[in-house]
Motif scaffolding. Structure first.
Motif, mmCIF file in Angstrom:
data_model
loop_
_atom_site.group_PDB
_atom_site.id
_atom_site.type_symbol
_atom_site.label_atom_id
_atom_site.label_comp_id
_atom_site.label_asym_id
_atom_site.label_seq_id
_atom_site.Cartn_x
_atom_site.Cartn_y
_atom_site.Cartn_z
ATOM 1 N N ASN A 37 38.396 59.963 -59.858
ATOM 2 C CA ASN A 37 37.604 60.578 -60.927
ATOM 3 C C ASN A 37 37.121 59.558 -61.965
ATOM 4 O O ASN A 37 37.172 59.798 -63.164
ATOM 5 C CB ASN A 37 38.399 61.703 -61.593
ATOM 6 N N SER A 38 36.662 58.402 -61.483
ATOM 7 C CA SER A 38 36.156 57.375 -62.395
ATOM 8 C C SER A 38 34.691 57.068 -62.085
ATOM 9 O O SER A 38 34.158 57.473 -61.060
ATOM 10 C CB SER A 38 36.995 56.096 -62.289
ATOM 11 N N THR A 39 34.048 56.349 -62.978
ATOM 12 C CA THR A 39 32.656 55.944 -62.805
ATOM 13 C C THR A 39 32.606 54.504 -62.339
ATOM 14 O O THR A 39 33.263 53.635 -62.930
ATOM 15 C CB THR A 39 31.881 56.100 -64.123
ATOM 16 N N ILE A 40 31.812 54.241 -61.299
ATOM 17 C CA ILE A 40 31.641 52.899 -60.750
ATOM 18 C C ILE A 40 30.221 52.466 -61.067
ATOM 19 O O ILE A 40 29.263 53.167 -60.724
ATOM 20 C CB ILE A 40 31.873 52.884 -59.215
ATOM 21 N N ASP A 46 17.130 42.182 -57.134
ATOM 22 C CA ASP A 46 16.064 42.093 -56.139
ATOM 23 C C ASP A 46 15.652 40.641 -55.907
ATOM 24 O O ASP A 46 16.188 39.722 -56.536
ATOM 25 C CB ASP A 46 14.862 42.963 -56.526
ATOM 26 N N GLY A 47 14.715 40.436 -55.005
ATOM 27 C CA GLY A 47 14.273 39.096 -54.635
ATOM 28 C C GLY A 47 13.637 38.319 -55.773
ATOM 29 O O GLY A 47 13.568 37.089 -55.739
ATOM 30 N N ASP A 48 13.149 39.023 -56.799
ATOM 31 C CA ASP A 48 12.545 38.362 -57.961
ATOM 32 C C ASP A 48 13.559 38.110 -59.073
ATOM 33 O O ASP A 48 13.194 37.648 -60.153
ATOM 34 C CB ASP A 48 11.394 39.213 -58.507
ATOM 35 N N GLY A 49 14.812 38.442 -58.816
ATOM 36 C CA GLY A 49 15.853 38.205 -59.813
ATOM 37 C C GLY A 49 16.061 39.335 -60.799
ATOM 38 O O GLY A 49 16.904 39.247 -61.678
ATOM 39 N N ARG A 50 15.291 40.429 -60.655
ATOM 40 C CA ARG A 50 15.474 41.583 -61.546
ATOM 41 C C ARG A 50 16.720 42.351 -61.130
ATOM 42 O O ARG A 50 16.976 42.548 -59.951
ATOM 43 C CB ARG A 50 14.254 42.497 -61.507
ATOM 44 N N ILE A 51 17.465 42.798 -62.104
ATOM 45 C CA ILE A 51 18.700 43.530 -61.848
ATOM 46 C C ILE A 51 18.520 44.979 -62.293
ATOM 47 O O ILE A 51 18.120 45.247 -63.424
ATOM 48 C CB ILE A 51 19.893 42.898 -62.594
ATOM 49 N N SER A 52 18.798 45.891 -61.362
ATOM 50 C CA SER A 52 18.793 47.306 -61.717
ATOM 51 C C SER A 52 20.233 47.799 -61.670
ATOM 52 O O SER A 52 21.076 47.237 -60.969
ATOM 53 C CB SER A 52 17.903 48.116 -60.768
ATOM 54 N N SER A 53 20.514 48.826 -62.424
ATOM 55 C CA SER A 53 21.880 49.341 -62.441
ATOM 56 C C SER A 53 21.864 50.854 -62.279
ATOM 57 O O SER A 53 20.906 51.532 -62.639
ATOM 58 C CB SER A 53 22.589 48.948 -63.731
ATOM 59 N N SER A 54 22.928 51.347 -61.723
ATOM 60 C CA SER A 54 23.132 52.774 -61.556
ATOM 61 C C SER A 54 24.639 52.996 -61.505
ATOM 62 O O SER A 54 25.408 52.063 -61.723
ATOM 63 C CB SER A 54 22.453 53.267 -60.276
ATOM 64 N N SER A 55 25.049 54.199 -61.206
ATOM 65 C CA SER A 55 26.488 54.455 -61.138
ATOM 66 C C SER A 55 26.793 55.491 -60.074
ATOM 67 O O SER A 55 25.924 56.241 -59.632
ATOM 68 C CB SER A 55 27.020 54.906 -62.496
ATOM 69 N N ALA A 56 28.045 55.494 -59.666
ATOM 70 C CA ALA A 56 28.571 56.481 -58.727
ATOM 71 C C ALA A 56 29.880 56.991 -59.316
ATOM 72 O O ALA A 56 30.489 56.328 -60.151
ATOM 73 C CB ALA A 56 28.810 55.843 -57.368
ATOM 74 N N LYS A 57 30.295 58.146 -58.885
ATOM 75 C CA LYS A 57 31.544 58.726 -59.380
ATOM 76 C C LYS A 57 32.518 58.875 -58.219
ATOM 77 O O LYS A 57 32.147 59.331 -57.147
ATOM 78 C CB LYS A 57 31.260 60.096 -59.997
ATOM 79 N N SER A 58 33.749 58.458 -58.443
ATOM 80 C CA SER A 58 34.756 58.618 -57.396
ATOM 81 C C SER A 58 35.288 60.054 -57.415
ATOM 82 O O SER A 58 35.322 60.710 -58.458
ATOM 83 C CB SER A 58 35.894 57.619 -57.572
ATOM 84 N N ASP A 59 35.708 60.519 -56.237
ATOM 85 C CA ASP A 59 36.256 61.868 -56.143
ATOM 86 C C ASP A 59 37.748 61.867 -56.511
ATOM 87 O O ASP A 59 38.290 60.846 -56.942
ATOM 88 C CB ASP A 59 36.002 62.466 -54.757
ATOM 89 N N LEU A 60 38.401 62.973 -56.314
ATOM 90 C CA LEU A 60 39.812 63.088 -56.689
ATOM 91 C C LEU A 60 40.726 62.212 -55.842
ATOM 92 O O LEU A 60 41.860 61.929 -56.236
ATOM 93 C CB LEU A 60 40.266 64.550 -56.616
ATOM 94 N N SER A 61 40.225 61.754 -54.674
ATOM 95 C CA SER A 61 40.989 60.837 -53.818
ATOM 96 C C SER A 61 40.639 59.377 -54.091
ATOM 97 O O SER A 61 41.216 58.476 -53.501
ATOM 98 C CB SER A 61 40.739 61.154 -52.349
ATOM 99 N N GLY A 62 39.648 59.135 -54.952
ATOM 100 C CA GLY A 62 39.237 57.775 -55.285
ATOM 101 C C GLY A 62 38.103 57.239 -54.433
ATOM 102 O O GLY A 62 37.686 56.098 -54.611
ATOM 103 N N ASN A 63 37.566 58.037 -53.516
ATOM 104 C CA ASN A 63 36.455 57.592 -52.671
ATOM 105 C C ASN A 63 35.131 57.759 -53.405
ATOM 106 O O ASN A 63 34.927 58.743 -54.121
ATOM 107 C CB ASN A 63 36.419 58.408 -51.372
ATOM 108 N N TRP A 64 34.237 56.797 -53.220
ATOM 109 C CA TRP A 64 32.917 56.894 -53.843
ATOM 110 C C TRP A 64 31.851 56.395 -52.874
ATOM 111 O O TRP A 64 32.130 55.663 -51.931
ATOM 112 C CB TRP A 64 32.857 56.122 -55.162
ATOM 113 N N PHE A 65 30.604 56.836 -53.101
ATOM 114 C CA PHE A 65 29.471 56.475 -52.258
ATOM 115 C C PHE A 65 28.240 56.397 -53.144
ATOM 116 O O PHE A 65 28.021 57.261 -53.991
ATOM 117 C CB PHE A 65 29.261 57.538 -51.167
ATOM 118 N N TYR A 66 27.427 55.349 -52.947
ATOM 119 C CA TYR A 66 26.180 55.191 -53.699
ATOM 120 C C TYR A 66 25.048 54.982 -52.704
ATOM 121 O O TYR A 66 25.150 54.142 -51.805
ATOM 122 C CB TYR A 66 26.262 53.993 -54.650
#
Length: 75
Positions: A37-40, A46-66
């Motif tokens: 139950n945490s935020t990752i 990207d190839g031009d050096g730009r950085i994008s960010s986002s997040s995923a949330k882990s489930d009650l077992s700690g598994n997460w997918f983005y």
């Protein structure tokens, strides 16, 4: 009066799987385990050096997918 306490570090998320190569129709994904139950935070550079960010949330077992919502360059 004084209070004694201990500060423990938070465990870093562990990456267990990710897109190794991409074709034009593929979406980039990354998955793993973390504290339940945490935020990752996910950062993608990207190839031009730009950085994008986002997040995923882990489930009650700690598994997460983005799944990145936009196409990335082949490679």
């Amino acid at each position: 009066s004084t209070v004694e306490f201990v500060i423990d570090p938070i465990e870093a998320p562990i990456i267990t799987d990710y897109s190794v190569t991409l074709k034009s129709s593929d979406k980039f994904y990354i998955s793993g385990t973390a504290i339940p139950n945490s935020t990752i935070n996910v950062f993608i550079k990207d190839g031009d050096g730009r950085i994008s960010s986002s997040s995923a949330k882990s489930d009650l077992s700690g598994n997460w997918f983005y799944l990145h919502p936009e196409s990335l360059d082949n490679g």
